[in-house]
Design a protein around this motif. Sequence first.
Motif, PDB file in Angstrom:
ATOM      1  N   TRP A   1     -39.899  36.961  -2.302  1.00  0.00           N
ATOM      2  CA  TRP A   1     -40.303  36.060  -3.370  1.00  0.00           C
ATOM      3  C   TRP A   1     -39.896  34.644  -2.965  1.00  0.00           C
ATOM      4  CZ3 TRP A   1     -42.943  37.237  -7.853  1.00  0.00           C
ATOM      5  CH2 TRP A   1     -43.171  38.601  -8.075  1.00  0.00           C
ATOM      6  N   SER A   2     -40.727  33.678  -3.314  1.00  0.00           N
ATOM      7  CA  SER A   2     -40.455  32.281  -2.972  1.00  0.00           C
ATOM      8  C   SER A   2     -40.774  31.375  -4.151  1.00  0.00           C
ATOM      9  CB  SER A   2     -41.315  31.834  -1.782  1.00  0.00           C
ATOM     10  OG  SER A   2     -41.087  32.628  -0.655  1.00  0.00           O
ATOM     11  N   VAL A   3     -40.054  30.273  -4.227  1.00  0.00           N
ATOM     12  CA  VAL A   3     -40.367  29.197  -5.154  1.00  0.00           C
ATOM     13  C   VAL A   3     -40.717  27.977  -4.313  1.00  0.00           C
ATOM     14  CG1 VAL A   3     -39.439  27.579  -6.856  1.00  0.00           C
ATOM     15  CG2 VAL A   3     -38.898  30.017  -7.036  1.00  0.00           C
ATOM     16  N   VAL A   4     -41.899  27.422  -4.559  1.00  0.00           N
ATOM     17  CA  VAL A   4     -42.307  26.177  -3.909  1.00  0.00           C
ATOM     18  C   VAL A   4     -42.240  25.120  -5.006  1.00  0.00           C
ATOM     19  CG1 VAL A   4     -44.069  24.997  -2.560  1.00  0.00           C
ATOM     20  CG2 VAL A   4     -43.794  27.481  -2.336  1.00  0.00           C
ATOM     21  N   PHE A   5     -41.365  24.154  -4.819  1.00  0.00           N
ATOM     22  CA  PHE A   5     -40.975  23.213  -5.867  1.00  0.00           C
ATOM     23  C   PHE A   5     -41.344  21.795  -5.429  1.00  0.00           C
ATOM     24  CE2 PHE A   5     -37.836  20.916  -8.478  1.00  0.00           C
ATOM     25  CZ  PHE A   5     -37.872  21.633  -9.669  1.00  0.00           C
ATOM     26  N   PHE A   6     -42.490  21.300  -5.897  1.00  0.00           N
ATOM     27  CA  PHE A   6     -42.956  19.960  -5.540  1.00  0.00           C
ATOM     28  C   PHE A   6     -42.310  18.913  -6.435  1.00  0.00           C
ATOM     29  CE2 PHE A   6     -46.285  22.673  -3.939  1.00  0.00           C
ATOM     30  CZ  PHE A   6     -46.685  22.061  -2.764  1.00  0.00           C
TER      31      PHE A   6
ATOM     32  N   GLU B   1     -36.346  32.760  -2.034  1.00  0.00           N
ATOM     33  CA  GLU B   1     -36.070  31.561  -1.241  1.00  0.00           C
ATOM     34  C   GLU B   1     -36.746  30.372  -1.918  1.00  0.00           C
ATOM     35  OE1 GLU B   1     -34.216  29.220   0.765  1.00  0.00           O
ATOM     36  OE2 GLU B   1     -33.848  31.284   1.406  1.00  0.00           O
ATOM     37  N   ILE B   2     -36.095  29.228  -1.856  1.00  0.00           N
ATOM     38  CA  ILE B   2     -36.629  28.009  -2.461  1.00  0.00           C
ATOM     39  C   ILE B   2     -37.033  27.032  -1.369  1.00  0.00           C
ATOM     40  CG2 ILE B   2     -36.068  25.969  -3.863  1.00  0.00           C
ATOM     41  CD1 ILE B   2     -34.207  27.787  -5.490  1.00  0.00           C
ATOM     42  N   TYR B   3     -38.199  26.412  -1.576  1.00  0.00           N
ATOM     43  CA  TYR B   3     -38.719  25.368  -0.696  1.00  0.00           C
ATOM     44  C   TYR B   3     -39.066  24.170  -1.572  1.00  0.00           C
ATOM     45  CZ  TYR B   3     -39.331  29.312   2.472  1.00  0.00           C
ATOM     46  OH  TYR B   3     -39.111  30.432   3.253  1.00  0.00           O
ATOM     47  N   SER B   4     -38.278  23.101  -1.477  1.00  0.00           N
ATOM     48  CA  SER B   4     -38.668  21.879  -2.188  1.00  0.00           C
ATOM     49  C   SER B   4     -39.622  21.118  -1.268  1.00  0.00           C
ATOM     50  CB  SER B   4     -37.448  21.037  -2.558  1.00  0.00           C
ATOM     51  OG  SER B   4     -36.792  20.543  -1.418  1.00  0.00           O
TER      52      SER B   4
END
Length: 187
Positions: free
Chosen positions: A33-38, A67-70
Motif C-alpha cells: 500500500w502507498s500514499v502519494v501526497f502532493f 509507504e509514503i511518497y510526498s
Amino acid sequence: MSLINTEVKPFKAQAFKAGQFVEVTEADLKGKWSVVFFYPADFTFVCPTELEDLADHYAEFQKLGVEIYSVSTDTHFSHKAWHDTSDAIRKIGYTMVGDPTHAISRNFEVLIEDAGLADRGSFVVDPQGKIQIVEITAGGIGRDAKELLRKVKAAQYVASHPGEVCPAKWQEGEKTLAPSLDLVGKI
C-alpha cells in the motif's frame, strides 16, 4: 473521469530519502500500500505543517505496510535543502519525490498548469498499483494525517473483507456493514 480503480501511470523521478538521492518509478508503488501526497511547493507555509504531521505518523503508516511518497514540482535538490534547513522537514523519513517535469502531477491530475504547482492531493494506492482513495483540497486547506490513516485502514479492511463496507467515521475494530437486500432502508 475519476482516477478511482485506475492503475498508476508510468513515471520515473529523482527523490530524496534518508540523506540519499534515489530513483522512484510507478513500480515502487506496487506490492504494498502507498500514499502519494502532493503539495504545492517547498519552503512555503501550509506544506511544512502537513509534511511534519505525516512524519509524526509515519511509523503508524509503516506498521500497516504503507509507504509514503510526498511529491511537489520542486527538484530533489530543493527537497534536500529544505530538509537540511527546516526543523519540521528534518523529521521526514519517507521519500520526497521531485517532479520538475510535472509528469507525475499530470498523471495524477493535480497539476495547476498556469502556476506549475501541484494541488494538495492525497492518493492511496493498493498493492496492485490501483488508486483506491483520492482527496484534493484547495491550496489554503491543510490535511490531517490521522484522517488519512483512518481512510487507509478502511481501504485495507475493505480489500481484505470482500462483501463488507466501512460506514462513516469507521474506526479499526468497529462494526462494518454487509450490503444486502435485507439492509436496504434499515440504516
